[in-house]
Design a protein around this motif. Structure first.
Motif, PDB file in Angstrom:
ATOM      1  N   CYS A 305     -63.834  34.621  20.406  1.00 32.03           N
ATOM      2  CA  CYS A 305     -64.924  34.077  19.728  1.00 32.03           C
ATOM      3  C   CYS A 305     -65.105  34.064  18.204  1.00 32.03           C
ATOM      4  CB  CYS A 305     -66.493  34.339  20.339  1.00 32.03           C
ATOM      5  SG  CYS A 305     -67.926  33.520  19.260  1.00 32.03           S
ATOM      6  N   ALA A 306     -64.909  35.591  17.735  1.00 31.45           N
ATOM      7  CA  ALA A 306     -64.871  35.803  16.458  1.00 31.45           C
ATOM      8  C   ALA A 306     -63.458  35.487  16.007  1.00 31.45           C
ATOM      9  CB  ALA A 306     -64.800  37.347  16.149  1.00 31.45           C
ATOM     10  N   PHE A 307     -62.320  35.666  16.337  1.00 29.69           N
ATOM     11  CA  PHE A 307     -61.095  35.252  15.823  1.00 29.69           C
ATOM     12  C   PHE A 307     -60.798  33.773  15.533  1.00 29.69           C
ATOM     13  CE2 PHE A 307     -56.726  34.760  15.258  1.00 29.69           C
ATOM     14  CZ  PHE A 307     -56.151  36.060  14.731  1.00 29.69           C
ATOM     15  N   ASN A 308     -61.388  33.110  16.676  1.00 32.91           N
ATOM     16  CA  ASN A 308     -61.168  31.632  16.622  1.00 32.91           C
ATOM     17  C   ASN A 308     -62.074  30.960  15.501  1.00 32.91           C
ATOM     18  OD1 ASN A 308     -59.083  30.237  18.479  1.00 32.91           O
ATOM     19  ND2 ASN A 308     -59.978  32.154  19.552  1.00 32.91           N
ATOM     20  N   PHE A 309     -63.422  31.572  15.411  1.00 40.71           N
ATOM     21  CA  PHE A 309     -64.390  31.057  14.551  1.00 40.71           C
ATOM     22  C   PHE A 309     -63.787  31.368  13.171  1.00 40.71           C
ATOM     23  CE2 PHE A 309     -67.916  31.355  11.723  1.00 40.71           C
ATOM     24  CZ  PHE A 309     -68.757  30.300  12.097  1.00 40.71           C
ATOM     25  N   GLY A 310     -63.151  32.547  12.845  1.00 45.33           N
ATOM     26  CA  GLY A 310     -62.506  32.726  11.706  1.00 45.33           C
ATOM     27  C   GLY A 310     -61.652  31.938  11.436  1.00 45.33           C
ATOM     28  N   ALA A 311     -60.785  31.625  12.296  1.00 53.28           N
ATOM     29  CA  ALA A 311     -59.431  30.589  12.383  1.00 53.28           C
ATOM     30  C   ALA A 311     -60.136  29.046  12.274  1.00 53.28           C
ATOM     31  CB  ALA A 311     -58.529  30.669  13.248  1.00 53.28           C
ATOM     32  N   LYS A 312     -61.444  28.838  12.494  1.00 54.75           N
ATOM     33  CA  LYS A 312     -61.918  27.423  12.454  1.00 54.75           C
ATOM     34  C   LYS A 312     -61.482  26.655  13.445  1.00 54.75           C
ATOM     35  CE  LYS A 312     -62.539  27.135   7.261  1.00 54.75           C
ATOM     36  NZ  LYS A 312     -64.104  27.784   7.533  1.00 54.75           N
ATOM     37  N   LYS A 313     -61.230  27.382  14.691  1.00 54.53           N
ATOM     38  CA  LYS A 313     -61.030  26.731  15.993  1.00 54.53           C
ATOM     39  C   LYS A 313     -62.247  26.605  16.500  1.00 54.53           C
ATOM     40  CE  LYS A 313     -56.477  26.886  15.154  1.00 54.53           C
ATOM     41  NZ  LYS A 313     -55.444  25.807  15.059  1.00 54.53           N
ATOM     42  N   TYR A 314     -63.220  25.637  16.180  1.00 53.26           N
ATOM     43  CA  TYR A 314     -64.593  25.549  16.856  1.00 53.26           C
ATOM     44  C   TYR A 314     -64.387  25.202  18.267  1.00 53.26           C
ATOM     45  CZ  TYR A 314     -65.962  26.086  11.845  1.00 53.26           C
ATOM     46  OH  TYR A 314     -65.977  26.729  10.639  1.00 53.26           O
ATOM     47  N   ASP A 315     -63.661  24.493  18.627  1.00 55.84           N
ATOM     48  CA  ASP A 315     -63.617  23.829  20.064  1.00 55.84           C
ATOM     49  C   ASP A 315     -63.378  25.094  21.024  1.00 55.84           C
ATOM     50  OD1 ASP A 315     -63.730  21.787  22.018  1.00 55.84           O
ATOM     51  OD2 ASP A 315     -61.755  22.142  22.268  1.00 55.84           O
ATOM     52  N   ARG A 316     -62.406  25.851  20.659  1.00 55.59           N
ATOM     53  CA  ARG A 316     -61.988  27.226  21.435  1.00 55.59           C
ATOM     54  C   ARG A 316     -63.457  28.023  21.417  1.00 55.59           C
ATOM     55  NH1 ARG A 316     -56.961  28.202  22.678  1.00 55.59           N
ATOM     56  NH2 ARG A 316     -57.320  30.596  22.536  1.00 55.59           N
ATOM     57  N   VAL A 317     -64.138  28.079  20.417  1.00 58.35           N
ATOM     58  CA  VAL A 317     -65.332  28.939  20.487  1.00 58.35           C
ATOM     59  C   VAL A 317     -66.277  28.423  21.555  1.00 58.35           C
ATOM     60  CG1 VAL A 317     -67.257  29.576  19.299  1.00 58.35           C
ATOM     61  CG2 VAL A 317     -65.206  29.602  18.098  1.00 58.35           C
ATOM     62  N   LYS A 318     -66.327  27.103  21.602  1.00 56.70           N
ATOM     63  CA  LYS A 318     -67.582  26.634  22.673  1.00 56.70           C
ATOM     64  C   LYS A 318     -66.614  26.607  23.894  1.00 56.70           C
ATOM     65  CE  LYS A 318     -70.007  22.151  23.374  1.00 56.70           C
ATOM     66  NZ  LYS A 318     -70.131  20.950  22.929  1.00 56.70           N
ATOM     67  N   LYS A 319     -65.512  26.412  24.105  1.00 53.71           N
ATOM     68  CA  LYS A 319     -64.788  26.561  25.611  1.00 53.71           C
ATOM     69  C   LYS A 319     -65.054  28.082  26.149  1.00 53.71           C
ATOM     70  CE  LYS A 319     -61.821  22.535  25.148  1.00 53.71           C
ATOM     71  NZ  LYS A 319     -60.069  22.348  25.070  1.00 53.71           N
ATOM     72  N   SER A 320     -64.679  28.788  25.212  1.00 54.06           N
ATOM     73  CA  SER A 320     -64.812  30.285  25.594  1.00 54.06           C
ATOM     74  C   SER A 320     -66.261  30.872  26.045  1.00 54.06           C
ATOM     75  CB  SER A 320     -64.114  31.336  24.445  1.00 54.06           C
ATOM     76  OG  SER A 320     -64.947  31.181  23.377  1.00 54.06           O
ATOM     77  N   PHE A 321     -67.319  30.217  25.327  1.00 47.84           N
ATOM     78  CA  PHE A 321     -68.602  30.552  25.621  1.00 47.84           C
ATOM     79  C   PHE A 321     -69.059  30.016  27.071  1.00 47.84           C
ATOM     80  CE2 PHE A 321     -73.066  29.417  26.015  1.00 47.84           C
ATOM     81  CZ  PHE A 321     -73.543  30.645  25.590  1.00 47.84           C
ATOM     82  N   TRP A 322     -68.799  28.873  27.166  1.00 53.18           N
ATOM     83  CA  TRP A 322     -69.262  28.437  28.641  1.00 53.18           C
ATOM     84  C   TRP A 322     -68.308  28.767  29.686  1.00 53.18           C
ATOM     85  CZ3 TRP A 322     -73.509  26.990  28.962  1.00 53.18           C
ATOM     86  CH2 TRP A 322     -74.370  26.177  27.819  1.00 53.18           C
ATOM     87  N   PHE A 323     -66.956  29.214  29.441  1.00 52.60           N
ATOM     88  CA  PHE A 323     -66.132  29.800  30.628  1.00 52.60           C
ATOM     89  C   PHE A 323     -66.717  31.266  30.911  1.00 52.60           C
ATOM     90  CE2 PHE A 323     -63.081  32.802  31.771  1.00 52.60           C
ATOM     91  CZ  PHE A 323     -62.490  32.221  32.836  1.00 52.60           C
ATOM     92  N   THR A 324     -67.193  31.848  29.885  1.00 54.61           N
ATOM     93  CA  THR A 324     -67.740  33.441  30.061  1.00 54.61           C
ATOM     94  C   THR A 324     -68.930  33.215  30.824  1.00 54.61           C
ATOM     95  OG1 THR A 324     -66.534  34.172  28.089  1.00 54.61           O
ATOM     96  CG2 THR A 324     -68.064  35.360  29.040  1.00 54.61           C
ATOM     97  N   VAL A 325     -69.808  32.383  30.364  1.00 55.86           N
ATOM     98  CA  VAL A 325     -71.141  32.172  31.116  1.00 55.86           C
ATOM     99  C   VAL A 325     -71.036  31.745  32.548  1.00 55.86           C
ATOM    100  CG1 VAL A 325     -73.223  30.784  31.395  1.00 55.86           C
ATOM    101  CG2 VAL A 325     -72.397  31.464  28.916  1.00 55.86           C
ATOM    102  N   MET A 326     -70.194  30.805  32.942  1.00 57.03           N
ATOM    103  CA  MET A 326     -69.964  30.422  34.261  1.00 57.03           C
ATOM    104  C   MET A 326     -69.400  31.614  35.115  1.00 57.03           C
ATOM    105  SD  MET A 326     -71.446  27.803  34.422  1.00 57.03           S
ATOM    106  CE  MET A 326     -71.266  27.319  36.139  1.00 57.03           C
TER     107      MET A 326
END
Length: 455
Positions: A305-326
């Protein structure tokens, strides 16, 4: 392990499929968490063979360990989040300055805890919920925990920097080695040398020190992206405050865990005596062991999350969140269902006192219900901390063990006595879930808008 180049590390963190990347980082962290939790349970198991008051002492000193970890996680998560974002922005020098500064500050904080704890040991143990019969055991056990405080805080920093760098496997080596040694040490010192609760304390202090040496070796051997050096340590107030502000949600979470443990022990002692204190201590250890699965996956999510947010890869931030929750819902839900069926047996493993088993069984069954609500709340809190949204992260981290838990345990215990004590944490977890949900969706909407503007 061969050190990755900065370019190779960037590609790995921004292009590896989300599920593969999180699992590769989360599985070693989960193993580390399970081993750490298992050796905490080993302390509970071996000390539980002494008597009920000794079992209660484990729960009391657990509050002290939460204080120590609060400072360690504040500097560790604060530095880790900043480092991951700086690496995402390809600012390696600044990342190393942050690593060195947080490591030095954690050693200073641990030393201050050691000195303060030794000066005020008796009042501190009573504040953490010790009764007069528990106090002698709590004093003995806490002495060795306090001696190990500097290496415990520094280990938290080293472990979290490794995780945020994407080196979860290296972090696992240090933590699991220390954990396994602690289990062996408990058996050797308590069973073979008959050292009682002092043996458990000595074993914990030694194993923590060995784990610290192994984690430090990873940096000194050049296996990391960042470098540790006292010469690189920054004493600029802005740098230190940035680490503290970013890590403050972790301080809040762990600090409130300590306060909630103190309050829980206090109310348990009022309504059920030493048996209730021991029972709730055992319940907390079992729940944390199971919770470690979800927490380990969440800690695999944080660097992504932190690395991709820093790299402005916002779609990967969202996908990683929902994968982890599920993934967390599946694992924790399954374990909760199994645990509900064997609650009395689980409590009985640690203490054969009928009163402890009766109190602990109901409390454990209720606690398992909360595991269905925890994945989203934990991931939401971790996400806000990882992206540097410190205000939201601090508020959400204060809910579970503070803003929700403290009023509920006061009110529910006044209405239902010991039953209110047993159900208060689960009620708090459910309410925290419903408060967290709108924060998460509002963040994703805002992030989607920023991505649209950038395109």
């Amino acid at each position: 392990m061969i050190k990755e180049s900065t370019a190779e590390h960037y590609i790995k963190m921004t292009e590896t499929p989300i599920h593969k990347l999180i699992l590769s980082l989360g599985i070693p962290t989960t193993i580390s968490m399970l081993v750490t939790s298992f050796y905490n349970m080993a302390d509970t198991y071996f000390v539980g063979k002494i008597d009920t008051s000794a079992s209660g002492a484990i729960g009391v000193v657990f509050g002290l360990m939460s204080i120590i970890q609060a400072f360690g996680f504040m500097f560790g998560h604060g530095a880790g989040s900043i480092i991951a974002r700086k690496l995402g922005q390809k600012k390696l020098t600044h990342a190393s300055i942050t690593a060195s500064t947080s490591f030095t500050c954690s050693l200073i904080a641990g030393t201050l805890i050691l000195l303060f704890g030794l000066l005020f040991q008796n009042p501190l143990m009573r504040l953490l919920g010790s009764t007069e019969t528990i106090l002698p055991y709590a004093r003995t056990y806490s002495l060795f925990i306090l001696i190990a405080a500097p290496v415990m805080t520094a280990s938290c920093v080293l472990n979290n920097i490794l995780r945020y760098e994407g080196k979860a496997l290296l972090a696992m080596v240090g933590l699991t080695t220390g954990g396994i040694l602690n289990i062996f040490g408990d058996w050797l010192l308590m069973r073979k040398f008959d050292m009682g609760i002092a043996g458990a304390g000595i074993s914990t202090a030694i194993s923590q020190s060995i784990g610290f040496i192994l984690l430090l070796y990873m940096f000194l051997a050049g296996k990391t992206q960042t470098h540790l050096s006292f010469r690189q340590c920054s004493w600029h107030l802005n740098e230190i405050m940035n680490i503290i502000k970013t890590g403050f949600p972790s301080m809040m979470r762990q600090g409130l865990n300590s306060i909630s443990t103190m309050i829980l022990n206090g109310y348990a002692g009022i309504y059920g005596g030493d048996a209730a204190v021991a029972a709730m201590s055992i319940v907390n250890r079992i729940c944390f062991f199971i919770f470690a699965v979800g927490l380990g996956l969440g800690q695999g999510f944080q660097p992504v999350c932190a690395f991709n947010f820093g790299a402005k890869k916002y779609d990967r931030v969202k996908k990683s969140f929902w994968f982890t929750v599920m993934a967390g819902e599946i694992f924790l839900g399954l374990l909760a269902i199994i645990g509900m069926c064997f609650s009395s047996h689980l409590i009985g493993l640690f203490r054969d006192d009928p009163a402890v088993i009766e109190i602990g069984t109901f409390a454990l069954q209720v606690a398992f219900v909360s595991l269905f609500f925890i994945p989203l709340t934990v991931c939401g809190n971790m996400m806000f901390q990882s992206v540097g949204s410190n205000g939201r992260a601090t508020f959400l981290s204060a809910l579970r063990s503070g803003l929700c838990f403290i009023p509920f345990i006061i009110i529910l215990s006044a209405v239902w006595g010991l039953t209110g004590v047993q159900i208060s944490q689960t009620v708090s977890d459910i309410v925290t879930f419903f408060i967290t949900v709108p924060f998460v969706f509002a963040f994703f909407r805002r992030m989607q808008g920023e991505e649209g503007e950038r395109e």
